[in-house]
Design an enzyme around this catalytic site. Structure first.
Site, short mmCIF file in Angstrom:
data_model
loop_
_atom_site.label_atom_id
_atom_site.label_comp_id
_atom_site.label_asym_id
_atom_site.label_seq_id
_atom_site.Cartn_x
_atom_site.Cartn_y
_atom_site.Cartn_z
N PHE A 1 0.86 -1.18 0.00
CA PHE A 1 0.00 0.00 0.00
C PHE A 1 0.90 1.23 0.00
O PHE A 1 1.86 1.29 0.77
CB PHE A 1 -0.91 -0.01 1.24
CG PHE A 1 -1.95 1.05 1.23
CD1 PHE A 1 -3.07 0.93 0.43
CD2 PHE A 1 -1.83 2.19 2.01
CE1 PHE A 1 -4.05 1.92 0.41
CE2 PHE A 1 -2.79 3.18 2.00
CZ PHE A 1 -3.90 3.04 1.19
N ARG B 1 -12.99 -3.99 -6.90
CA ARG B 1 -12.73 -4.74 -5.67
C ARG B 1 -14.05 -4.99 -4.93
O ARG B 1 -14.87 -4.08 -4.79
CB ARG B 1 -11.78 -3.99 -4.74
CG ARG B 1 -10.40 -3.71 -5.31
CD ARG B 1 -9.44 -3.28 -4.20
NE ARG B 1 -10.04 -2.32 -3.28
CZ ARG B 1 -9.52 -1.98 -2.10
NH1 ARG B 1 -8.41 -2.54 -1.70
NH2 ARG B 1 -10.12 -1.08 -1.33
#
Length: 437
Positions: free
Chosen positions: A166, A412
């Site tokens: 991330f 997602r």
């Protein structure tokens, strides 16, 4: 209606009827007619939280005011709530503290790990490796920390981070490297075990990849990092609350995570920091605030770190968000993480089966691993049409199916077993098929 449709509807009904976690859905605020598959970004609101926050504001703050730091337990909240998080990540008491953001806790953990490595390296440079089971002064006993290096070994001046991390973790790792005089190396997660070496101080890795939902090998990578004499920091943001995490069982050194995804703590709810008990006495946080002082109200100019998990505190905790989180964690009482994991895998399998049935061939490709032991709790689908994924997600949301979009082409869908049903999953896949058709 097609035969496939009828079969999948019946299958969803049977799975929901057999679901031991189905009763937990009523503990959350959910809209009728909306399928919420974005719990991997922001968990749904537990029903008990608004009343608790109202009480904190009107009574504890409004009436008791300053007295609430002790009469209402505000001061002990970071450790108390840490003990609520600990079982969800496989940690014994006294090792988890709640507070600050994930990013701040990443900085604490990475810098703290580098400082441990440098301290251990300084000891190793002065002494010959001790006999088996005997540790030099300042080093944890054999078997509980990376082994001391031979005299003359290279200084540990390298921080490794998984290349798919991330972004914020990468930014913080780069800053931590600068602060500690290390160099940063981004390495594909699959190669980290092979790349860790005698110069590595710490490895920072995400337990679940935020984009693809791929689950990393926590036991195997932790063992490889320790075998090389380094420390490991695991980011649990996309795994805690979705699958069993066994920090103690696998001798993890440090871990961090947010609480607003699968733990349903609310937007911006405080994160947590895990420091293994064996490292706590030597843990040197780069952010020594008054809340982590051994005598915080003594207001002494010299800093002396508190014992235990309190050493991970910094400044005044965010009480409103913290106490909202404490109440949100009530939904986990009596819940088996093994049952959560089993349902998560079933939800994903059923969703993928429905996608195969309803989505026209060639329109999406799954980025989510087929193997159960390589999955987190989300399905990521790549749209094959150039530039259309954002438009597809906007249309899904307009039709009552809430997931999210990651540029340039990934849809997602997060599966929170506490409140997502198999009927939800069926509806989501059918709407997706309609939009893509």
């Amino acid at each position: 209606m097609s035969e496939a449709y009828e079969e999948l509807v019946e299958r969803a009904a049977a799975l929901d009827a057999a679901d031991e976690l189905a009763k937990l859905r009523e503990l959350f605020v959910l809209d009728d007619g909306v399928v919420y598959l974005d719990g991997n970004s922001l968990g749904a609101l537990p029903r008990a939280v608004p009343a608790r926050v109202a009480d904190v504001i009107t009574r504890e703050w409004g009436e008791l005011r300053i007295r609430s730091w002790f009469e209402s337990g505000w001061w002990t909240a970071p450790e108390r709530i840490g003990e609520r998080v600990a079982p969800l990540v496989g940690a014994a008491p006294g090792q988890v503290v709640v507070g600050d953001s994930t990013s701040v806790n990443v900085l604490k953990a990475v810098v703290g790990a580098v400082r441990l490595a440098h301290t251990e390296g300084a000891v190793a440079a002065r002494v010959v490796a001790p006999p088996s089971g005997v540790a030099p002064s300042g080093v944890a006993p054999s078997g509980t920390a990376p082994p001391p290096r031979a005299v003359g070994a290279p200084v540990r001046d390298e921080v490794l981070v998984d290349a798919e991390t991330f972004p914020t973790d990468g930014y913080i790792a780069a800053s931590a490297a600068r602060l500690t005089g290390c160099r940063l190396r981004a390495v594909p997660a699959a190669d980290l075990a092979a790349e860790v070496g005698p110069r590595t101080a710490v490895v920072l890795v995400n337990h679940v990849d935020y984009l693809t939902g791929r689950l990393r090998d926590l036991p195997g990578l932790t063992e490889a990092v320790h075998a090389a004499g380094a420390y490991v920091v695991w980011d649990l943001c996309h795994s805690a609350g979705a699958l069993p995490v066994a920090l103690d069982a696998h001798d993890v050194d440090f871990a961090v995570g947010c609480t607003y995804k699968f733990l349903n703590g609310g937007p911006g709810s405080p994160a947590y920091l895990y420091v293994a008990e064996r490292h706590q006495a030597a843990f040197d946080s780069p952010l020594p605030g008054w809340n982590s002082h051994t005598d915080p109200f003594g207001m002494r100019p010299e800093y002396e770190a508190a014992d235990g998990s309190a050493r991970g505190r910094v400044g005044t905790p965010d009480i409103l968000s913290m106490l909202a989180l404490e109440t949100a964690l009530d939904v986990w009482e009596g819940v088996s993480m093994q049952a959560v994991r089993a349902k998560s895998l079933m939800l994903m399998d059923f969703f993928l089966a429905c996608v195969e049935a309803y989505v026209p061939d060639g329109r999406v490709t799954s980025l989510t691993p087929a193997a159960h032991d390589e999955r987190g709790s989300q399905v990521s689908l790549r749209c094959e049409g150039p530039g259309e994924a954002g438009e597809v997600m906007r249309e899904l949301i307009a039709r009552g199916v809430v997931g999210d979009f990651r540029p340039p082409d990934v849809l997602r869908f997060g599966f929170t077993p506490l409140y997502v049903s198999f009927a939800d999953v069926h509806r989501a896949a059918r709407v997706l098929g309609t939009v893509l058709a």
